[in-house]
Design an enzyme around this catalytic site. Sequence first.
Site, PDB file in Angstrom:
ATOM      1  N   GLU A 139       7.607  15.263  12.750  1.00 33.37           N
ATOM      2  CA  GLU A 139       6.866  16.392  12.204  1.00 33.37           C
ATOM      3  C   GLU A 139       5.974  15.979  11.032  1.00 33.37           C
ATOM      4  OE1 GLU A 139      10.856  18.179  13.660  1.00 33.37           O
ATOM      5  OE2 GLU A 139      10.089  16.262  12.897  1.00 33.37           O
ATOM      6  N   LEU A 140       6.469  15.063  10.191  1.00 33.76           N
ATOM      7  CA  LEU A 140       5.668  14.650   9.039  1.00 33.76           C
ATOM      8  C   LEU A 140       4.408  13.917   9.487  1.00 33.76           C
ATOM      9  CD1 LEU A 140       5.290  14.449   6.011  1.00 33.76           C
ATOM     10  CD2 LEU A 140       6.671  12.358   6.026  1.00 33.76           C
ATOM     11  N   LYS A 183       4.929  -5.699   3.237  1.00 37.47           N
ATOM     12  CA  LYS A 183       6.259  -5.409   3.764  1.00 37.47           C
ATOM     13  C   LYS A 183       7.239  -5.086   2.645  1.00 37.47           C
ATOM     14  CE  LYS A 183       5.338  -6.643   8.099  1.00 37.47           C
ATOM     15  NZ  LYS A 183       5.418  -5.761   9.254  1.00 37.47           N
ATOM     16  N   GLU A 215      -6.098  -2.825  25.649  1.00 39.60           N
ATOM     17  CA  GLU A 215      -4.687  -2.424  25.672  1.00 39.60           C
ATOM     18  C   GLU A 215      -4.491  -0.933  25.919  1.00 39.60           C
ATOM     19  OE1 GLU A 215      -2.526  -4.053  22.352  1.00 39.60           O
ATOM     20  OE2 GLU A 215      -3.638  -5.933  22.424  1.00 39.60           O
ATOM     21  N   HIS A 269      -1.954 -14.218  15.906  1.00 34.83           N
ATOM     22  CA  HIS A 269      -2.398 -13.275  14.876  1.00 34.83           C
ATOM     23  C   HIS A 269      -1.222 -12.892  13.995  1.00 34.83           C
ATOM     24  CE1 HIS A 269      -4.281 -10.013  12.778  1.00 34.83           C
ATOM     25  NE2 HIS A 269      -3.353  -9.187  13.182  1.00 34.83           N
ATOM     26  N   HIS A 305      -6.697  -0.353   8.469  1.00 29.20           N
ATOM     27  CA  HIS A 305      -5.764   0.716   8.120  1.00 29.20           C
ATOM     28  C   HIS A 305      -6.441   1.837   7.339  1.00 29.20           C
ATOM     29  CE1 HIS A 305      -3.368  -3.011   8.614  1.00 29.20           C
ATOM     30  NE2 HIS A 305      -2.648  -2.201   9.354  1.00 29.20           N
ATOM     31  N   CYS A 355      -6.738  -6.394  11.970  1.00 31.68           N
ATOM     32  CA  CYS A 355      -5.675  -6.070  12.918  1.00 31.68           C
ATOM     33  C   CYS A 355      -6.297  -5.354  14.121  1.00 31.68           C
ATOM     34  CB  CYS A 355      -4.621  -5.171  12.253  1.00 31.68           C
ATOM     35  SG  CYS A 355      -3.048  -5.978  11.942  1.00 31.68           S
TER      36      CYS A 355
END
Length: 767
Positions: A17-18, A121, A493, A650, A703, A735
Amino acid sequence: MVKTHNLGFPRIGAQRELKFGLERYWNGDATRDELTALGAALRRRHWSDQRDLDLAPLGDFAFYDHVLDMSFTLGNLPKRVQDFHGDALDNYFRVARGRSAHSAHEHASCCGGVAAGEMTKWFDTNYHYIVPEFHADTNFSLDPSRLLQQLAEANAQRVNAKPVILGPVTYLWLGKAKDDSDRLALLPKLLPVYGALLDTLTAQGVEWVQIDEPILVTELDADWRRALRTAYEALETRRIKLLLATYFGQLQDNLELAVSLPVDGLHIDAVNARDEVDALARALPPTRVLSVGAIDGRNIWRTDLNAALDWLEPLARQLGERLWLAPSCSLLHVPVDLASEQKLDAEIRSWLAFALQKLAELKLLATALNQGRDTVADALAENAAAIESRRRSPRVHNPAVKSAVARIDARLGNRASAYPQRAAAQSARLKLPLFPTTTIGSFPQTAEIRDARRRFKAGELDEAGYRHAMHAEIERSVREQESLQLDVLVHGEAERNDMVEYFGEQLDGYAFSQFGWVQSYGSRCVKPPILFGDISRPSAMTVEWIAYAQSLTSKPMKGMLTGPVTILNWSFVRDDQPRSVSCYQLALAIRDEVLDLERAGVRVIQIDEAALREGLPLRRAQWPAYLKWAIDAFRIAANGVRDDTQIHTHMCYSEFNDIIASIAEMDADVITIETSRSDMELLDAFDGFRYPNEIGPGVYDIHSPNIPTQEHIVGLMRKAAERIPAQRLWVNPDCGLKTRRWAEVLPALTNMVAAAKTLRSELRNGL
């Protein structure tokens, strides 16, 4: 009486939901009030889900990232957003994404506005946090509004809540000094703000605060150890109880330090540090709580409750009410509820526990410790049967696979020739220009693609119809790339739901959930496949799609595979054998696919190892063993091909300055890496190390929705050429482009190709 608590709960919601609420808000389809109401509703539900705990976490919910939340609580906003008008939520999303919601006119710093915060990360997990930014003159100021709002909500719901905050030393450790100043020099300015926050919570009647210092499971030098002591001696005078939480590993040489810090309780990850529990129980002062993380918060296997009770019962007798039980870490890293998984194989389902089931295990352990095993005998018997079923199942153990792994030798990981000979053969075959352009693999997953996949899975679209739809999307991707004049193409893809799940679905030894989503960053969620048994490849997985794409163009078409280490690190992995063994099994399966692609005429094959670094143990002393089997696994997967077949790999979000020698040992012909958010900082590794092969430093941040300019890309590549010979540089995004829209992708790639042409011209003209 043994108490139970939780370090954190999944924030995305059982049905994501978020995620959907955030994306509606960012797209202008929901109001701020609707988004904040959704957040409040999720918190209410999650506290209700945790109602059987003695203490439930508060402050673990975040709209994007809990580290970013802490930065705002501490008043540590990047300088580039401080002059923007608007409220905290606007600036919050500017830092996270490069723009606030509804502000399409805002662009990245390369285009005159605000750059998104760097993302990396969270320790050795697949969660990503927004890196705090520091300067020598950084000041802090308290904004407790987020925690106070959530505390008011919890009180209204009559939740016995325990606020969760990131500790001051870990906060500094996670951040980056943008001017290369000493982060620890900021501690004297930071501690009064933490003290004021604790005083504020005390005034609200809070008894316990969980303060997370997971850096205690890492190797710390004397300065960081001294900082921890300084911090907690300064906070000791507060009239509130502090539970110092460590997780993701053993304390080892920090055990004595952790015991000596003046706090009221200490949480330890007993899944990874079981052998430290007894020593801690003996060493802790007689008034201090020991919180034992007895349930694995990072994996989805059921706990062997009888085995856990065997070592918890003596501990409970020793500590009495000073013993608390919890998961090993926040449950952020596991899905919400196994009860949703009605289509999962019943036997495999019986082996699993998601967040709600882990809390039930926690309650059962506490009941057994407080009232005796007899009171929960039936539940313990059912648990034992499930544990034994998994241990003995022939679905888990495949003798043929075990035999293949046993036959692996060093020759399997070697190319026929060294890189210079391969490079000459590949140049003759591929005939690429200087600064060749490519993308990392995926193109936008449009509504049409998602709808076709949904209808196919629901039986509303037959296989022929699905293939037709995917072929149409692949053709679109190829035509767009040809129009853009990219040099090495990808098929986009379209047929892949996820770069790991797609392969797992076609490998024996994997199972899949419908709703097993976990947060990766912001609204980005992943659904890790479940690696439950020995791995083998029944048939080719990608050859048909790549061969079709290659038939549409004369340009080289990259075969796109996910590497064995990344498949492993982005899966929920069986815990009944070493991870290295599972990785070798995956490597053999990917090797078969690589060779099939080569036989089909594919000239360039990319094997993504985006998660190579995240598998590194938190302690450097354990790195060599991990890197040995991880690099060996990649080489086994990649190195059976001819000299004139070009192997790419990659890596994203990977700060690998300290493992660059191991990266070189992979011996990929071309490596593409994420560098744009760090302004090519990752290339510092090449100042002292001559990387022998070709490299593509990412030139724009996929991103963020911001469009990079041609000039910005040229500038980044000039920086790269200061370290890497131009003849060995590629031009590519950071990416894959799966999460972006075509309206964002096309202008960005247009600028990227134009930048490559400018660079070629400069090189020819000797500029």
